[in-house]
Design a protein around this motif. Structure first.
Motif, PDB file in Angstrom:
ATOM      1  N   VAL A  28       0.841  -1.199   0.000  1.00  0.00           N
ATOM      2  CA  VAL A  28       0.000   0.000   0.000  1.00  0.00           C
ATOM      3  C   VAL A  28       0.872   1.244   0.000  1.00  0.00           C
ATOM      4  O   VAL A  28       2.074   1.182   0.244  1.00  0.00           O
ATOM      5  N   GLY A  29       0.236   2.388  -0.232  1.00  0.00           N
ATOM      6  CA  GLY A  29       0.919   3.654  -0.140  1.00  0.00           C
ATOM      7  C   GLY A  29       1.092   4.087   1.311  1.00  0.00           C
ATOM      8  O   GLY A  29       0.755   3.344   2.251  1.00  0.00           O
ATOM      9  N   ALA A  30       1.569   5.304   1.506  1.00  0.00           N
ATOM     10  CA  ALA A  30       1.912   5.774   2.849  1.00  0.00           C
ATOM     11  C   ALA A  30       0.700   6.007   3.737  1.00  0.00           C
ATOM     12  O   ALA A  30       0.777   5.828   4.956  1.00  0.00           O
ATOM     13  N   THR A  31      -0.414   6.403   3.152  1.00  0.00           N
ATOM     14  CA  THR A  31      -1.525   6.858   3.995  1.00  0.00           C
ATOM     15  C   THR A  31      -2.441   5.757   4.532  1.00  0.00           C
ATOM     16  O   THR A  31      -2.927   5.899   5.668  1.00  0.00           O
ATOM     17  N   PRO A  32      -2.723   4.665   3.815  1.00  0.00           N
ATOM     18  CA  PRO A  32      -3.629   3.656   4.384  1.00  0.00           C
ATOM     19  C   PRO A  32      -3.208   3.106   5.747  1.00  0.00           C
ATOM     20  O   PRO A  32      -4.063   2.943   6.631  1.00  0.00           O
ATOM     21  N   PRO A  33      -1.910   2.840   6.002  1.00  0.00           N
ATOM     22  CA  PRO A  33      -1.543   2.369   7.340  1.00  0.00           C
ATOM     23  C   PRO A  33      -1.783   3.422   8.424  1.00  0.00           C
ATOM     24  O   PRO A  33      -2.128   3.081   9.560  1.00  0.00           O
ATOM     25  N   VAL A  34      -1.602   4.693   8.077  1.00  0.00           N
ATOM     26  CA  VAL A  34      -1.853   5.773   9.033  1.00  0.00           C
ATOM     27  C   VAL A  34      -3.333   5.819   9.387  1.00  0.00           C
ATOM     28  O   VAL A  34      -3.712   5.904  10.560  1.00  0.00           O
ATOM     29  N   ILE A  35      -4.187   5.752   8.368  1.00  0.00           N
ATOM     30  CA  ILE A  35      -5.626   5.766   8.594  1.00  0.00           C
ATOM     31  C   ILE A  35      -6.046   4.544   9.395  1.00  0.00           C
ATOM     32  O   ILE A  35      -6.885   4.634  10.300  1.00  0.00           O
ATOM     33  N   ASP A  77      -4.103  -4.029  14.116  1.00  0.00           N
ATOM     34  CA  ASP A  77      -3.210  -5.141  13.797  1.00  0.00           C
ATOM     35  C   ASP A  77      -2.485  -4.969  12.470  1.00  0.00           C
ATOM     36  O   ASP A  77      -1.782  -5.870  12.017  1.00  0.00           O
ATOM     37  N   VAL A  78      -2.656  -3.826  11.818  1.00  0.00           N
ATOM     38  CA  VAL A  78      -1.908  -3.540  10.590  1.00  0.00           C
ATOM     39  C   VAL A  78      -0.518  -3.036  10.976  1.00  0.00           C
ATOM     40  O   VAL A  78      -0.381  -2.045  11.687  1.00  0.00           O
ATOM     41  N   THR A  79       0.517  -3.724  10.511  1.00  0.00           N
ATOM     42  CA  THR A  79       1.884  -3.331  10.853  1.00  0.00           C
ATOM     43  C   THR A  79       2.746  -3.171   9.606  1.00  0.00           C
ATOM     44  O   THR A  79       2.524  -3.821   8.588  1.00  0.00           O
ATOM     45  N   TYR A  80       3.747  -2.298   9.722  1.00  0.00           N
ATOM     46  CA  TYR A  80       4.730  -2.093   8.659  1.00  0.00           C
ATOM     47  C   TYR A  80       5.822  -3.160   8.788  1.00  0.00           C
ATOM     48  O   TYR A  80       6.374  -3.347   9.871  1.00  0.00           O
ATOM     49  N   VAL A  81       6.157  -3.817   7.665  1.00  0.00           N
ATOM     50  CA  VAL A  81       7.250  -4.791   7.702  1.00  0.00           C
ATOM     51  C   VAL A  81       8.340  -4.513   6.668  1.00  0.00           C
ATOM     52  O   VAL A  81       9.444  -5.040   6.767  1.00  0.00           O
ATOM     53  N   GLY A  82       8.047  -3.700   5.660  1.00  0.00           N
ATOM     54  CA  GLY A  82       9.037  -3.378   4.639  1.00  0.00           C
ATOM     55  C   GLY A  82       8.629  -2.118   3.897  1.00  0.00           C
ATOM     56  O   GLY A  82       7.505  -1.634   4.048  1.00  0.00           O
ATOM     57  N   TYR A  83       9.526  -1.581   3.075  1.00  0.00           N
ATOM     58  CA  TYR A  83       9.221  -0.347   2.356  1.00  0.00           C
ATOM     59  C   TYR A  83       9.953  -0.324   1.019  1.00  0.00           C
ATOM     60  O   TYR A  83      10.892  -1.088   0.782  1.00  0.00           O
ATOM     61  N   THR A  84       9.499   0.559   0.140  1.00  0.00           N
ATOM     62  CA  THR A  84      10.083   0.699  -1.190  1.00  0.00           C
ATOM     63  C   THR A  84      10.923   1.975  -1.250  1.00  0.00           C
ATOM     64  O   THR A  84      10.936   2.779  -0.322  1.00  0.00           O
ATOM     65  N   GLU A  85      11.580   2.165  -2.370  1.00  0.00           N
ATOM     66  CA  GLU A  85      12.217   3.442  -2.637  1.00  0.00           C
ATOM     67  C   GLU A  85      11.139   4.535  -2.691  1.00  0.00           C
ATOM     68  O   GLU A  85      10.005   4.272  -3.086  1.00  0.00           O
ATOM     69  N   PRO A  86      11.460   5.764  -2.291  1.00  0.00           N
ATOM     70  CA  PRO A  86      10.433   6.816  -2.253  1.00  0.00           C
ATOM     71  C   PRO A  86       9.988   7.253  -3.645  1.00  0.00           C
ATOM     72  O   PRO A  86      10.701   7.066  -4.639  1.00  0.00           O
ATOM     73  N   PHE A 115       4.643   0.941   1.361  1.00  0.00           N
ATOM     74  CA  PHE A 115       4.979  -0.039   2.387  1.00  0.00           C
ATOM     75  C   PHE A 115       4.391  -1.413   2.114  1.00  0.00           C
ATOM     76  O   PHE A 115       3.334  -1.551   1.491  1.00  0.00           O
ATOM     77  N   TYR A 116       5.103  -2.408   2.624  1.00  0.00           N
ATOM     78  CA  TYR A 116       4.542  -3.751   2.748  1.00  0.00           C
ATOM     79  C   TYR A 116       4.037  -3.895   4.169  1.00  0.00           C
ATOM     80  O   TYR A 116       4.745  -3.550   5.128  1.00  0.00           O
ATOM     81  N   ILE A 117       2.803  -4.338   4.289  1.00  0.00           N
ATOM     82  CA  ILE A 117       2.157  -4.437   5.594  1.00  0.00           C
ATOM     83  C   ILE A 117       1.720  -5.877   5.843  1.00  0.00           C
ATOM     84  O   ILE A 117       1.519  -6.662   4.912  1.00  0.00           O
ATOM     85  N   ALA A 118       1.588  -6.213   7.131  1.00  0.00           N
ATOM     86  CA  ALA A 118       1.208  -7.577   7.529  1.00  0.00           C
ATOM     87  C   ALA A 118       0.426  -7.497   8.833  1.00  0.00           C
ATOM     88  O   ALA A 118       0.570  -6.537   9.594  1.00  0.00           O
TER      89      ALA A 118
END
Length: 322
Positions: free
Chosen positions: A89-96, A104-113, A218-221
Motif C-alpha cells: 500500500v501507499g503511505a496513507t492507508p496504514p496511518v488511517i 493489527d496492521v503493521t509495517y514490515v518493509g518499504y520501497t524506494e520513495p 509499504f509492505y504491511i502484515a
C-alpha cells in the motif's frame, strides 16, 4: 577423581538444557501457507508471474496463495482481519488504519520513495505554472491516498493551506474524467495513470514527489503473523527486492507483462518503468519511520484522522535471512 567432579554433572546438564531450550526458541517457525494480497500493476504481479516465491518457500513447506484486490482499502481490511498475510500500500492507508479500528496492521518493509512517478498535473493549455496559481481552484485527489499527502506537502511548501484549494475527492477513473472535461483545474495522480494522461492528453506536471518531503510505500502484515513468522516475511521481501532488480534489466518484457495484465497500452508502461525507483528494504530505519510520522502528523493536523498516531508502534522489525 570421579567423586571429585561428580558435583559438576547436575550443573552441566542444567546448562545444556538451557542452551537447547534457547536454540529451540530461536529455530524458525514456518506457516503452512502465506496469503499474498496484490493489486494489478505492481511488483507483486511480476513476482507472481516469475514463480520464484513459490520456489523459495517450498523448501520450508509453505504454500503461496495469491488474492487480488481492486484497490487499497479492502486490502488493508484484509490485513487487519488476518484474511491475508502481506500486502502493498501507499503511505496513507496504514496511518488511517492505525488511527481507526485496525490496530493489527503493521509495517514490515518499504520501497524506494516516490520521485517523478507521482505528480500534480494540469491540462497542457493551463495557464498555471506553479502551485500558487491553483489557489481557490478545484483539484481532483483520491481521498486517503498517498496523493492527498502529496497535495498537503506541496501546499505547505508553497506556504498555502489545504483550505486554500477546493479538494474534489474522486477515484482515479472519476478524477481522469473530470480532468479531461475541465471540471477540475488539476489532478493528483501516480503512474501508470500519470504516464497515461501525459501521453494521451498532454497533461504536464507542476509539482512532482521528487521536490517534496520523502514519501514511501509499504509492505504491511497482520501483527500476529509478523510476530510469529518473521523469517517467512523476510523471504517474501527478499524475493520482492530481487524481482524489482530483475525488472531493471528486463524493462521491455515486464512492460509487456503489465500491459497484458492491466490492458494499459505498452508505451504507458514503458514510460512508467523507465522512471520507477526500484528496491524493497527492511527493517524500517529510523529515517523511514520519521518520514512516515510526518505523513501521520500532516493528516492529523488537517483533521483527516480522528487522533494522533505514533508510527513506531505499528512497526515490526523483520531481519534479513542469512
Amino acid at each position: 577423581m570421579h567423586i571429585r567432579f561428580a558435583w559438576l554433572l547436575p550443573a552441566l546438564i542444567s546448562n545444556l538444557l538451557v542452551v537447547n531450550v534457547a536454540l529451540a526458541k530461536q529455530a524458525p517457525v514456518y506457516p503452512e501457507q502465506i496469503r499474498v494480497g496484490y493489486q494489478k500493476g505492481n511488483s507483486l504481479v511480476v513476482l507472481k508471474n516469475r514463480g520464484t516465491l513459490e520456489k523459495a518457500l517450498a523448501a520450508h513447506g509453505v504454500k503461496v496463495i495469491w488474492r487480488e484486490f481492486a484497490f487499497g482499502p479492502p486490502l488493508v481490511e484484509g490485513i487487519n482481519s488476518g484474511d491475508i498475510d502481506i500486502g502493498f500500500v501507499g503511505a496513507t492507508p496504514p496511518v488511517i488504519a492505525q488511527a481507526g479500528a485496525a490496530p493489527d496492521v503493521t509495517y514490515v518493509g518499504y520501497t524506494e520513495p516516490y520521485q517523478d512517478n507521482y505528480a500534480i498535473v494540469v491540462p497542457k493549455d493551463s495557464s498555471a505554472k506553479q502551485l500558487a496559481d491553483l489557489k481557490g481552484k478545484r483539484i481532483a485527489v483520491a481521498r486517503g491516498s498517498a496523493g492527498q499527502y502529496l497535495l498537503i506537502a506541496a501546499l505547505e511548501q508553497a506556504q498555502l493551506k489545504l483550505s486554500d484549494v477546493d479538494e474534489a475527492y474522486l477515484g482515479y477513473s472519476e478524477g481522469r474524467a473530470a480532468f479531461e472535461r475541465g471540471d477540475v483545474a488539476a489532478w493528483v495522480v501516480p503512474d501508470p495513470r500519470l504516464a497515461d494522461t501525459e501521453l494521451n492528453s498532454g497533461a504536464r506536471p507542476i509539482v512532482t514527489a521528487r521536490t517534496l518531503p520523502i514519501q514511501y510505500s509499504f509492505y504491511i502484515a497482520p501483527r500476529p503473523f509478523a510476530k510469529r513468522y518473521p523469517e517467512t516475511l523476510a523471504i517474501v521481501l527478499q524475493e520482492l527486492d530481487a524481482t524489482e532488480h530483475y525488472v531493471q534489466t528486463h524493462v521491455g518484457e515486464v512492460a509487456q507483462l503489465l500491459s497484458d495484465d492491466t490492458r494499459i497500452p505498452l508505451p504507458v508502461w514503458q514510460r512508467t518503468l523507465a522512471r520507477q525507483p526500484w528496491g524493497v528494504h527492511f527493517p524500517l530505519s529510523d529515517t523511514v519511520i520519521a518520514n512516515q510520522q510526518q505523513v501521520a502528523d500532516a493528516f492529523y493536523r488537517n483533521d483527516l484522522i480522528p487522533k494522533p498516531v505514533r508510527v513506531a508502534d505499528a512497526v515490526v522489525n523483520i531481519e534479513a535471512n542469512p
